[in-house]
Design a protein around this motif. Structure first.
Motif, PDB file in Angstrom:
ATOM      1  N   ALA A 170      -0.499  -7.690  25.311  1.00  0.00           N
ATOM      2  CA  ALA A 170      -1.184  -6.453  25.705  1.00  0.00           C
ATOM      3  C   ALA A 170      -0.197  -5.302  25.759  1.00  0.00           C
ATOM      4  O   ALA A 170      -0.478  -4.183  25.297  1.00  0.00           O
ATOM      5  N   ALA A 171       0.988  -5.555  26.322  1.00  0.00           N
ATOM      6  CA  ALA A 171       2.020  -4.517  26.378  1.00  0.00           C
ATOM      7  C   ALA A 171       2.423  -4.071  24.976  1.00  0.00           C
ATOM      8  O   ALA A 171       2.622  -2.874  24.716  1.00  0.00           O
ATOM      9  N   GLY A 172       2.563  -5.026  24.058  1.00  0.00           N
ATOM     10  CA  GLY A 172       2.906  -4.663  22.686  1.00  0.00           C
ATOM     11  C   GLY A 172       1.840  -3.826  22.021  1.00  0.00           C
ATOM     12  O   GLY A 172       2.137  -2.838  21.343  1.00  0.00           O
ATOM     13  N   ALA A 173       0.565  -4.187  22.239  1.00  0.00           N
ATOM     14  CA  ALA A 173      -0.533  -3.459  21.587  1.00  0.00           C
ATOM     15  C   ALA A 173      -0.637  -2.024  22.052  1.00  0.00           C
ATOM     16  O   ALA A 173      -0.808  -1.099  21.244  1.00  0.00           O
ATOM     17  N   ILE A 174      -0.529  -1.783  23.366  1.00  0.00           N
ATOM     18  CA  ILE A 174      -0.704  -0.419  23.870  1.00  0.00           C
ATOM     19  C   ILE A 174       0.541   0.433  23.684  1.00  0.00           C
ATOM     20  O   ILE A 174       0.512   1.636  23.957  1.00  0.00           O
ATOM     21  N   SER A 175       1.641  -0.173  23.209  1.00  0.00           N
ATOM     22  CA  SER A 175       2.868   0.583  22.995  1.00  0.00           C
ATOM     23  C   SER A 175       3.070   0.993  21.539  1.00  0.00           C
ATOM     24  O   SER A 175       4.042   1.680  21.220  1.00  0.00           O
ATOM     25  N   ILE A 176       2.176   0.585  20.664  1.00  0.00           N
ATOM     26  CA  ILE A 176       2.313   0.947  19.248  1.00  0.00           C
ATOM     27  C   ILE A 176       2.194   2.451  19.065  1.00  0.00           C
ATOM     28  O   ILE A 176       2.959   3.081  18.350  1.00  0.00           O
ATOM     29  N   ARG A 177       1.192   3.040  19.738  1.00  0.00           N
ATOM     30  CA  ARG A 177       0.995   4.493  19.704  1.00  0.00           C
ATOM     31  C   ARG A 177       0.736   4.930  21.142  1.00  0.00           C
ATOM     32  O   ARG A 177      -0.414   4.971  21.594  1.00  0.00           O
ATOM     33  N   PRO A 178       1.795   5.282  21.895  1.00  0.00           N
ATOM     34  CA  PRO A 178       1.639   5.518  23.333  1.00  0.00           C
ATOM     35  C   PRO A 178       0.605   6.570  23.697  1.00  0.00           C
ATOM     36  O   PRO A 178      -0.094   6.422  24.701  1.00  0.00           O
ATOM     37  N   GLU A 179       0.485   7.644  22.909  1.00  0.00           N
ATOM     38  CA  GLU A 179      -0.491   8.681  23.250  1.00  0.00           C
ATOM     39  C   GLU A 179      -1.930   8.234  22.993  1.00  0.00           C
ATOM     40  O   GLU A 179      -2.878   8.906  23.388  1.00  0.00           O
ATOM     41  N   ALA A 180      -2.102   7.086  22.312  1.00  0.00           N
ATOM     42  CA  ALA A 180      -3.436   6.506  22.092  1.00  0.00           C
ATOM     43  C   ALA A 180      -3.576   5.199  22.841  1.00  0.00           C
ATOM     44  O   ALA A 180      -4.337   4.317  22.449  1.00  0.00           O
ATOM     45  N   ALA A 181      -2.862   5.079  23.968  1.00  0.00           N
ATOM     46  CA  ALA A 181      -2.883   3.829  24.727  1.00  0.00           C
ATOM     47  C   ALA A 181      -4.279   3.504  25.239  1.00  0.00           C
ATOM     48  O   ALA A 181      -4.665   2.341  25.328  1.00  0.00           O
ATOM     49  N   GLY A 182      -5.060   4.530  25.583  1.00  0.00           N
ATOM     50  CA  GLY A 182      -6.420   4.296  26.064  1.00  0.00           C
ATOM     51  C   GLY A 182      -7.304   3.689  24.989  1.00  0.00           C
ATOM     52  O   GLY A 182      -8.065   2.752  25.244  1.00  0.00           O
ATOM     53  N   THR A 183      -7.220   4.225  23.780  1.00  0.00           N
ATOM     54  CA  THR A 183      -8.000   3.691  22.670  1.00  0.00           C
ATOM     55  C   THR A 183      -7.597   2.254  22.368  1.00  0.00           C
ATOM     56  O   THR A 183      -8.456   1.381  22.165  1.00  0.00           O
ATOM     57  N   ALA A 184      -6.287   1.993  22.343  1.00  0.00           N
ATOM     58  CA  ALA A 184      -5.798   0.636  22.080  1.00  0.00           C
ATOM     59  C   ALA A 184      -6.254  -0.329  23.173  1.00  0.00           C
ATOM     60  O   ALA A 184      -6.739  -1.438  22.889  1.00  0.00           O
ATOM     61  N   SER A 185      -6.136   0.091  24.415  1.00  0.00           N
ATOM     62  CA  SER A 185      -6.542  -0.757  25.528  1.00  0.00           C
ATOM     63  C   SER A 185      -8.044  -1.024  25.501  1.00  0.00           C
ATOM     64  O   SER A 185      -8.494  -2.147  25.745  1.00  0.00           O
ATOM     65  N   GLY A 186      -8.823   0.008  25.183  1.00  0.00           N
ATOM     66  CA  GLY A 186     -10.273  -0.161  25.136  1.00  0.00           C
ATOM     67  C   GLY A 186     -10.714  -1.115  24.046  1.00  0.00           C
ATOM     68  O   GLY A 186     -11.589  -1.963  24.262  1.00  0.00           O
ATOM     69  N   ALA A 187     -10.118  -0.977  22.863  1.00  0.00           N
ATOM     70  CA  ALA A 187     -10.472  -1.873  21.761  1.00  0.00           C
ATOM     71  C   ALA A 187     -10.132  -3.319  22.099  1.00  0.00           C
ATOM     72  O   ALA A 187     -10.912  -4.243  21.836  1.00  0.00           O
ATOM     73  N   MET A 188      -8.979  -3.508  22.710  1.00  0.00           N
ATOM     74  CA  MET A 188      -8.551  -4.854  23.083  1.00  0.00           C
ATOM     75  C   MET A 188      -9.487  -5.447  24.135  1.00  0.00           C
ATOM     76  O   MET A 188      -9.907  -6.607  24.034  1.00  0.00           O
ATOM     77  N   GLY A 189      -9.832  -4.656  25.141  1.00  0.00           N
ATOM     78  CA  GLY A 189     -10.724  -5.146  26.183  1.00  0.00           C
ATOM     79  C   GLY A 189     -12.118  -5.451  25.669  1.00  0.00           C
ATOM     80  O   GLY A 189     -12.743  -6.438  26.082  1.00  0.00           O
ATOM     81  N   PHE A 190     -12.616  -4.618  24.752  1.00  0.00           N
ATOM     82  CA  PHE A 190     -13.951  -4.846  24.188  1.00  0.00           C
ATOM     83  C   PHE A 190     -13.999  -6.151  23.414  1.00  0.00           C
ATOM     84  O   PHE A 190     -14.927  -6.952  23.577  1.00  0.00           O
ATOM     85  N   LEU A 191     -12.989  -6.384  22.569  1.00  0.00           N
ATOM     86  CA  LEU A 191     -12.951  -7.619  21.798  1.00  0.00           C
ATOM     87  C   LEU A 191     -12.802  -8.832  22.711  1.00  0.00           C
ATOM     88  O   LEU A 191     -13.440  -9.870  22.496  1.00  0.00           O
ATOM     89  N   GLN A 192     -11.976  -8.686  23.738  1.00  0.00           N
ATOM     90  CA  GLN A 192     -11.772  -9.785  24.668  1.00  0.00           C
ATOM     91  C   GLN A 192     -13.068 -10.187  25.356  1.00  0.00           C
ATOM     92  O   GLN A 192     -13.427 -11.368  25.396  1.00  0.00           O
ATOM     93  N   GLN A 193     -13.805  -9.216  25.885  1.00  0.00           N
ATOM     94  CA  GLN A 193     -15.036  -9.513  26.607  1.00  0.00           C
ATOM     95  C   GLN A 193     -16.165  -9.916  25.661  1.00  0.00           C
ATOM     96  O   GLN A 193     -16.931 -10.843  25.947  1.00  0.00           O
ATOM     97  N   GLY A 194     -16.274  -9.211  24.523  1.00  0.00           N
ATOM     98  CA  GLY A 194     -17.357  -9.505  23.588  1.00  0.00           C
ATOM     99  C   GLY A 194     -17.250 -10.892  22.985  1.00  0.00           C
ATOM    100  O   GLY A 194     -18.217 -11.673  22.995  1.00  0.00           O
ATOM    101  N   ILE A 195     -16.066 -11.216  22.454  1.00  0.00           N
ATOM    102  CA  ILE A 195     -15.871 -12.544  21.885  1.00  0.00           C
ATOM    103  C   ILE A 195     -15.894 -13.596  22.989  1.00  0.00           C
ATOM    104  O   ILE A 195     -16.365 -14.721  22.799  1.00  0.00           O
TER     105      ILE A 195
END
Length: 425
Positions: free
Chosen positions: A337-362
């Motif tokens: 999770a830390a690696g994913a949200i650090s790829i583009r720090p100013e888009a950390a919210g978008t990265a975190s949201g996409a990750m959380g959506f996939l986690q809960q949906g799947i």
């Protein structure tokens, strides 16, 4: 290049990073939605009786709540990148308060189910935005340890929330649970309004949601970290879905005994997060992920072997070995999770949201799949095979998707990254 393109915030952000009040707010804003989910679970039979409906209908107050959490993370993350962390958090919590009040005055079960959906939609803003705030205010090499610390504190809250809900319902009735949730959401909102300033980084002119998404999906590192994190979480959903059927139906134990055994896996996950807090500052992100993957694979392979031998037909073998998996799972999930949200720090919210959506949906699908494996077999072999398969897929993402590198962040590397970005612009 895969990340670290923004300059770390200045003195104000350093003060936030050392503030215990801010750390406490990160914990409570992360926990308000999941705690509100589990606190109602003991009251489900009472809800079914009160409204004269089947227990499966009452269960929708939980299942639709999980759908709300998934959708919230997909929506709130990009909004927090666009409009800022504070307004999205305060708006989400305002929606949660309004929905909680609607739960108190619900006259029918469908009304309560609908109100619970909006309660989750607003409350889960804290889950996605908290990860973005962590990336905003902490150095790259501290992100994983801070996520682990927040999750560790959250796990304690989740472990006691069903007991709390049961006590409240027994003493004051099920509506009192929503009075408690309303007060809790208001307290978190007031705390954010008073003590949490805006932490979002300055955005590059012309950047937006489409640009953020385009950059992220083109990054092999982002895709790999997200896949690794999401697949690791599916181990939990799969095992949790099949566990009750194995323990109660196959082993002939009580549901209370299952609850006690399942709590051991939650404790192991808590221990894993605390260990990650200790070791993350001194080791690279990739090394910690591989350590976690090793534990996941060893534990799931052992459980499969116990299935062939018949040893894990006893709960102590099944859950004892699963505890090894869960300790490793904590390392994998926090660091990926830390690696994913650090790829583009100013888009950390978008990265975190996409990750959380996939986690809960799947996760909702894998939970059903685990329940099918546990409920339609006479041994633990199908479920333990599925857990091992997911563990192998998780490891494959690190082998074949995430680029080979050692992420050791320094001021020199950050400065170099900024110069590269400036040249590209």
């Amino acid at each position: 290049m895969h990340g670290m393109i923004s300059k770390p915030p200045g003195m104000a952000t350093k003060n936030l990073a050392t503030s215990r009040v801010v750390l406490l707010l990160l914990v409570v804003m992360t926990g308000i939605a999941p705690i509100s989910l589990y606190i109602l679970v003991p009251a489900l039979p009472v809800l079914a009786t009160t409204f004269g409906r089947d227990i499966s209908i009452a269960q929708m107050t939980v299942s639709l709540y999980m759908v709300g959490i998934a959708l919230s993370q997909l929506i709130m993350g990009p909004l927090s990148d666009r409009f800022g962390r504070r307004p999205v958090l305060l708006g989400g919590l305002a929606l949660m308060v309004a929905a909680s009040v609607a739960c108190i005055f619900a006259e029918t079960l469908p009304q309560l189910i609908a109100a619970r959906f909006f309660q989750a939609l607003g409350g889960a803003s804290g889950m996605v935005v908290s990860r973005a705030i962590i990336r905003d205010i902490y150095a790259r090499d501290r992100v994983a340890s801070m996520i682990s610390l927040v999750v560790a504190a959250l796990m304690i809250g989740q472990m006691v929330s069903p007991l709390t809900g049961g006590l409240i319902e027994t003493a004051f009735g099920w509506r009192a649970i929503f009075y408690a949730v309303t007060v809790g959401a208001l307290a978190v909102a007031i705390g954010i309004a008073i003590a949490l300033p805006e932490t979002r980084r300055d955005r590059v002119a012309g950047s937006g949601f489409r640009g953020d998404v385009g950059t992220l999906i083109k990054s092999r590192a982002f895709i790999g970290y997200v896949m690794c994190q999401v697949l690791a979480s599916q181990i939990i959903f799969t095992f949790a879905g099949g566990g009750p059927y194995i323990v109660v139906t196959q082993m002939g134990r009580t549901s209370a005994e299952y609850g006690a055994w399942f709590a051991t896996t939650g404790f192991a996950y808590l221990v894993g997060n605390l260990l990650c807090v200790r070791f993350a500052p001194r080791h690279s992100l990739e090394k910690l992920i591989w350590f976690g993957l090793g534990l996941q694979l060893c534990g799931s392979l052992l459980n499969l072997l116990w299935s062939f031998s018949g040893w894990n037909e006893a709960p102590a073998w099944l859950f004892g070995t699963q505890m090894i998996v869960m300790v490793g799972n904590a390392f994998v999930m926090a660091n990926s999770a830390a690696g994913a949200i650090s790829i583009r720090p100013e888009a950390a919210g978008t990265a975190s949201g996409a990750m959380g959506f996939l986690q809960q949906g799947i996760g909702a699908l894998m939970s059903q799949f685990g329940a099918y494996l546990g409920g339609h077999s006479a041994t633990t072999l199908p479920l333990t095979s599925a857990v091992l398969a997911v563990s192998l897929l998780c490891a494959c993402t690190m082998i074949f998707v995430v680029p080979r590198r050692e992420l050791v962040v320094s001021e020199t590397l950050i400065g170099q990254a900024e110069e590269d970005e400036a040249g590209m612009i």
